[in-house]
Design an enzyme around this catalytic site. Structure first.
Site, PDB file in Angstrom:
ATOM      1  NE  ARG A 258      56.045   0.939 -29.785  1.00  8.81           N
ATOM      2  CZ  ARG A 258      54.969   1.079 -30.555  1.00  8.81           C
ATOM      3  NH1 ARG A 258      54.890   0.435 -31.699  1.00  8.81           N
ATOM      4  NH2 ARG A 258      53.981   1.877 -30.195  1.00  8.81           N
TER       5      ARG A 258
ATOM      6  CG  ASP B 188      57.284  -3.756 -30.820  1.00 10.65           C
ATOM      7  OD1 ASP B 188      56.297  -4.280 -30.248  1.00 10.65           O
ATOM      8  OD2 ASP B 188      57.219  -3.211 -31.937  1.00 10.65           O
TER       9      ASP B 188
ATOM     10  CG  ASN C  87      49.523   0.864 -19.549  1.00 12.86           C
ATOM     11  OD1 ASN C  87      48.361   1.258 -19.486  1.00 12.86           O
ATOM     12  ND2 ASN C  87      50.474   1.561 -20.189  1.00 12.86           N
TER      13      ASN C  87
ATOM     14  CE1 TYR D 176      42.012  -1.165 -27.458  1.00  9.71           C
ATOM     15  CE2 TYR D 176      39.721  -0.670 -26.935  1.00  9.71           C
ATOM     16  CZ  TYR D 176      41.060  -0.669 -26.580  1.00  9.71           C
ATOM     17  OH  TYR D 176      41.448  -0.206 -25.349  1.00  9.71           O
TER      18      TYR D 176
ATOM     19  CE  LYS E 145      42.901  -2.963 -24.188  1.00  9.83           C
ATOM     20  NZ  LYS E 145      44.054  -3.022 -23.270  1.00  9.83           N
TER      21      LYS E 145
ATOM     22  N   GLY F 264      36.792   3.251 -19.007  1.00 10.01           N
ATOM     23  CA  GLY F 264      36.096   3.807 -20.172  1.00 10.01           C
ATOM     24  C   GLY F 264      36.997   4.877 -20.780  1.00 10.01           C
TER      25      GLY F 264
ATOM     26  CD  GLU G  90      51.237  10.438 -26.517  1.00 11.88           C
ATOM     27  OE1 GLU G  90      51.705   9.469 -27.158  1.00 11.88           O
ATOM     28  OE2 GLU G  90      51.953  11.286 -25.959  1.00 11.88           O
ATOM     29  CG  PHE G  91      43.164   5.059 -26.538  1.00 13.38           C
ATOM     30  CD1 PHE G  91      43.598   3.751 -26.411  1.00 13.38           C
ATOM     31  CD2 PHE G  91      41.874   5.283 -27.009  1.00 13.38           C
ATOM     32  CE1 PHE G  91      42.768   2.685 -26.756  1.00 13.38           C
ATOM     33  CE2 PHE G  91      41.041   4.227 -27.351  1.00 13.38           C
ATOM     34  CZ  PHE G  91      41.487   2.926 -27.226  1.00 13.38           C
TER      35      PHE G  91
END
Ligand code: NDP
Ligand code: 8X3
Length: 261
Positions: A45, A70, A93, A159, A163, A190, A195-196
């Site tokens: 974005r 987006d 990703n 989350y 996943k 893992g 920036e996660f």
């Protein structure tokens, strides 16, 4: 013995689409694949980040197209990715974690963001690109899952569910696309310092930094290296599911923390 040209793909003619290329794993992957000779289509974005990535790739002699949108918008995905031709490799990703709370306290806006991005966004992009690969009779889709795709953990229900969905989709997509000669690989990291965690904690950098206290986490470059390896393998071979962790981590609940040297 077959010669190298029979075993390895000809990278000069390959084109890779990478979602979430403005940061972390996606950005590192775009740079790594560009260095391999891929013509890159980078998405995300944040337009300025994409422009900077394109400039970096072009300065090194590579090729890069940028598309800002987006992935949660099916209309934007179809309009911007629909006209693309010749995508040999799709790296799904783009994704995020938002919040870290028990299920009775979670923010439903965070839940929507995770499910809409990690699951529905991946589906919209795949639905747009996969038919072209099927028509071409070749291609490779790399989905970025997570150890959270098989290990649900406290405070991470949605989350982890998103996943788990990526894990299920990767397995089913592999079966669906098998006859067409399209390979599907899931990469499941893992702890990777990107920036996660800043995104997960809504910009709280101190809290994000504490996630990596006493651990030498993986880097975006580490994951990019793994992706570069799987996409260069002989066409007869596919890595179905690749789990990668820091040496100090053995699972969602097992991390040995030491003072950093
Ligand atoms: P970053 O936050 O550094 O990067 C996330 C990328 O996803 C950004 O480029 C962001 O771009 C993009 N993105 C997020 N939401 C959207 C959206 N709605 N539309 C388009 N692009 C979007 O995190 P990572 O690099 O760590 O994360 C990449 C993937 O790796 C995610 O799927 C994540 O779940 C997974 N992962 C990460 C781990 C980790 O520990 N870091 C471990 C396991 C898996 P922009 O904001 O510009 O749109
Ligand atoms: C990101 C890593 O710790 O949430 O997928 O499983 S973790």
């Amino acid at each position: 013995m077959p010669d190298q040209a029979d075993i390895y793909p000809t990278f000069m003619e390959k084109r890779a689409l990478i979602t979430g290329a403005t940061s972390g794993i996606g950005r590192a992957t775009a740079l790594r694949l560009a260095a391999l000779g891929y013509d890159i289509v980078a998405t995300g974005r944040r337009t300025e980040r994409l422009a900077a990535l394109r400039a970096q790739i072009e300065a090194a002699g590579g090729r890069c197209t940028i598309l800002a949108f987006d992935v949660r918008s099916e209309e934007e995905v179809r309009r911007l990715l629909g006209p693309l031709d010749g995508i040999d490799l799709l790296v799904n990703n783009a994704g995020l974690a938002a919040g870290l709370e028990h299920i009775d306290a979670g923010d439903t806006a965070d839940w929507d963001a995770m499910i809409d991005t990690n699951v529905k966004g991946l589906l919209y992009v795949t639905r747009t690109i996969a038919p072209k690969m099927v028509a071409a009779g070749r291609g490779h889709i790399v989905n970025i899952g997570s150890i959270a795709g098989t290990e649900p953990y406290e405070n991470g229900a949605v989350y982890c569910a998103s996943k788990h969905a990526v894990h299920a989709l990767s397995q089913a997509m592999r079966a669906d696309l098998l006859a067409a000669g399209v390979r599907v690989t899931e990469i499941r990291p893992g702890m990777v310092e990107t920036e996660f965690s800043q995104v997960r904690f809504h910009g709280d950098r101190e809290r994000a930094a504490r996630v990596y206290d006493g651990v030498e986490p993986l880097t975006g470059d580490d994951i990019a290296e793994a992706i570069a390896w799987v996409v260069q393998l002989p066409a007869r071979m596919n890595v179905n599911d690749l789990v990668l962790m820091p040496a100090q981590q053995a699972g969602a609940y097992y991390t040995v923390r030491k003072p950093r040297p």
